[in-house]
Write a protein that holds these residues in place. Structure first.
Motif, mmCIF file in Angstrom:
data_model
loop_
_atom_site.group_PDB
_atom_site.id
_atom_site.type_symbol
_atom_site.label_atom_id
_atom_site.label_comp_id
_atom_site.label_asym_id
_atom_site.label_seq_id
_atom_site.Cartn_x
_atom_site.Cartn_y
_atom_site.Cartn_z
ATOM 1 N N ALA A 1 0.833 -1.205 0.000
ATOM 2 C CA ALA A 1 0.000 0.000 0.000
ATOM 3 C C ALA A 1 0.871 1.260 0.000
ATOM 4 N N GLY A 2 1.971 1.200 -0.732
ATOM 5 C CA GLY A 2 2.851 2.355 -0.885
ATOM 6 C C GLY A 2 3.880 2.530 0.217
ATOM 7 N N GLN A 3 3.802 1.731 1.282
ATOM 8 C CA GLN A 3 4.733 1.869 2.400
ATOM 9 C C GLN A 3 5.871 0.854 2.272
ATOM 10 N N PRO A 4 7.136 1.274 2.468
ATOM 11 C CA PRO A 4 8.270 0.348 2.332
ATOM 12 C C PRO A 4 8.522 -0.441 3.617
ATOM 13 N N TYR A 5 8.818 -1.723 3.455
ATOM 14 C CA TYR A 5 9.151 -2.590 4.584
ATOM 15 C C TYR A 5 10.344 -3.467 4.213
ATOM 16 N N HIS A 6 11.191 -3.728 5.207
ATOM 17 C CA HIS A 6 12.252 -4.714 5.043
ATOM 18 C C HIS A 6 11.979 -5.849 6.013
ATOM 19 N N PHE A 7 11.783 -7.055 5.497
ATOM 20 C CA PHE A 7 11.513 -8.219 6.330
ATOM 21 C C PHE A 7 12.850 -8.868 6.690
ATOM 22 N N ARG A 8 13.192 -8.877 7.950
ATOM 23 C CA ARG A 8 14.496 -9.407 8.350
ATOM 24 C C ARG A 8 14.409 -10.881 8.720
ATOM 25 N N VAL A 9 15.533 -11.567 8.610
ATOM 26 C CA VAL A 9 15.625 -12.978 8.978
ATOM 27 C C VAL A 9 15.316 -13.139 10.467
ATOM 28 N N GLY A 10 14.600 -14.206 10.796
ATOM 29 C CA GLY A 10 14.233 -14.457 12.186
ATOM 30 C C GLY A 10 12.848 -13.971 12.542
ATOM 31 N N THR A 11 12.114 -13.433 11.551
ATOM 32 C CA THR A 11 10.770 -12.920 11.790
ATOM 33 C C THR A 11 9.792 -13.552 10.797
ATOM 34 N N ALA A 12 8.514 -13.466 11.113
ATOM 35 C CA ALA A 12 7.450 -13.906 10.208
ATOM 36 C C ALA A 12 6.492 -12.742 10.017
ATOM 37 N N TRP A 13 6.079 -12.513 8.770
ATOM 38 C CA TRP A 13 5.269 -11.347 8.431
ATOM 39 C C TRP A 13 3.963 -11.761 7.751
ATOM 40 N N TYR A 14 2.863 -11.197 8.231
ATOM 41 C CA TYR A 14 1.585 -11.311 7.528
ATOM 42 C C TYR A 14 1.224 -9.940 6.974
ATOM 43 N N PHE A 15 0.817 -9.917 5.717
ATOM 44 C CA PHE A 15 0.195 -8.694 5.209
ATOM 45 C C PHE A 15 -0.981 -9.075 4.325
ATOM 46 N N ASP A 16 -1.929 -8.191 4.216
ATOM 47 C CA ASP A 16 -3.120 -8.429 3.413
ATOM 48 C C ASP A 16 -2.736 -8.342 1.943
ATOM 49 N N ALA A 17 -2.750 -9.491 1.260
ATOM 50 C CA ALA A 17 -2.303 -9.525 -0.138
ATOM 51 C C ALA A 17 -3.288 -8.863 -1.092
ATOM 52 N N THR A 18 -4.467 -8.457 -0.591
ATOM 53 C CA THR A 18 -5.378 -7.692 -1.451
ATOM 54 C C THR A 18 -4.908 -6.242 -1.593
ATOM 55 N N ALA A 19 -3.997 -5.811 -0.727
ATOM 56 C CA ALA A 19 -3.396 -4.481 -0.876
ATOM 57 C C ALA A 19 -2.423 -4.511 -2.059
#
Length: 216
Positions: free
Chosen positions: A125-143
């Motif tokens: 949704a226009g916002q930048p994210y860096h997913f680092r090793v050792g974490t798990a990320w959920y995001f709404d893929a409809t965005a």
């Protein structure tokens, strides 16, 4: 997440088992994957199942940490578990997965970085994210989302598609009324586009032939 054991599972994958993926842009040549669980147990089948059960692939058999310890932590059945590799310098353009969300398909997508670098950026949704090793990320893929690997090394994520259930809901943020309304609208849009695609398909001779063959 034990990052070292996650990497140890990945190290058992040979180069020749990676399968090219060009789902969103046919000109992307440096995006590939390996399924650990798939519709029929084929590690080259990168599709997300639309129903259970799914089957462990030969690649999954080589990943004891992921299959026996990591996945059960999500407290939900999984439709698909796949490594996705985005090679250095590759970009995937903006897109959205309208039908793949908690409301329409009852699906939650989790990204677990296995190998990454500081120049891998996911825009949601226009916002930048860096997913680092050792974490798990959920995001709404409809965005609307896109990803860039501007680094000198490949990025490899474990992508897990989970079935929505009470156990999984306890570790996700609750859906708000606004969320539910938005997802219902996007679900209606998804089924409208699906219907339009099907109608276009059956008007072609190839489409009618395939339908007759499938019926037979």
């Amino acid at each position: 997440i034990d990052a070292a054991r996650l990497l140890a599972d990945l190290s058992s994958m040979e180069e020749q088992v990676w399968t090219h993926q060009n789902r969103y842009q046919p000109d992307i040549e440096h995006w590939d994957g390996i399924s650990l669980y798939s519709v029929g147990g084929d590690m080259r089948d990168l599709r997300c199942a639309d129903r259970l059960p799914v089957y462990k692939t030969p690649a999954g058999e080589r990943c004891p940490y992921i299959c026996n310890e990591l996945l059960p932590q999500f407290r939900a059945p999984w439709f698909r578990v796949v490594y996705y590799r985005l090679k250095a310098g590759t970009k995937i353009g903006e897109h959205r997965d309208l039908g793949e969300n908690r409301s329409t398909a009852g699906l939650v997508r989790i990204h677990i970085p296995v190998v990454t670098n500081d120049k891998v950026i996911m825009y949601v949704a226009g916002q930048p994210y860096h997913f680092r090793v050792g974490t798990a990320w959920y995001f709404d893929a409809t965005a609307r989302h896109r990803v860039e690997n501007n680094g000198d090394h490949d990025r490899i994520h474990l992508v897990v598609d989970l079935k929505v259930c009470p156990g999984l809901e306890t570790i996700l943020q609750p859906l708000t009324t606004t969320d539910r309304l938005r997802l219902r609208y996007l679900g209606a849009l998804f089924y409208l586009k699906l219907g339009q695609t099907f109608l276009s398909f059956i008007w072609t001779s190839e489409g009618r032939a395939r339908i007759r063959a499938r019926a037979a």
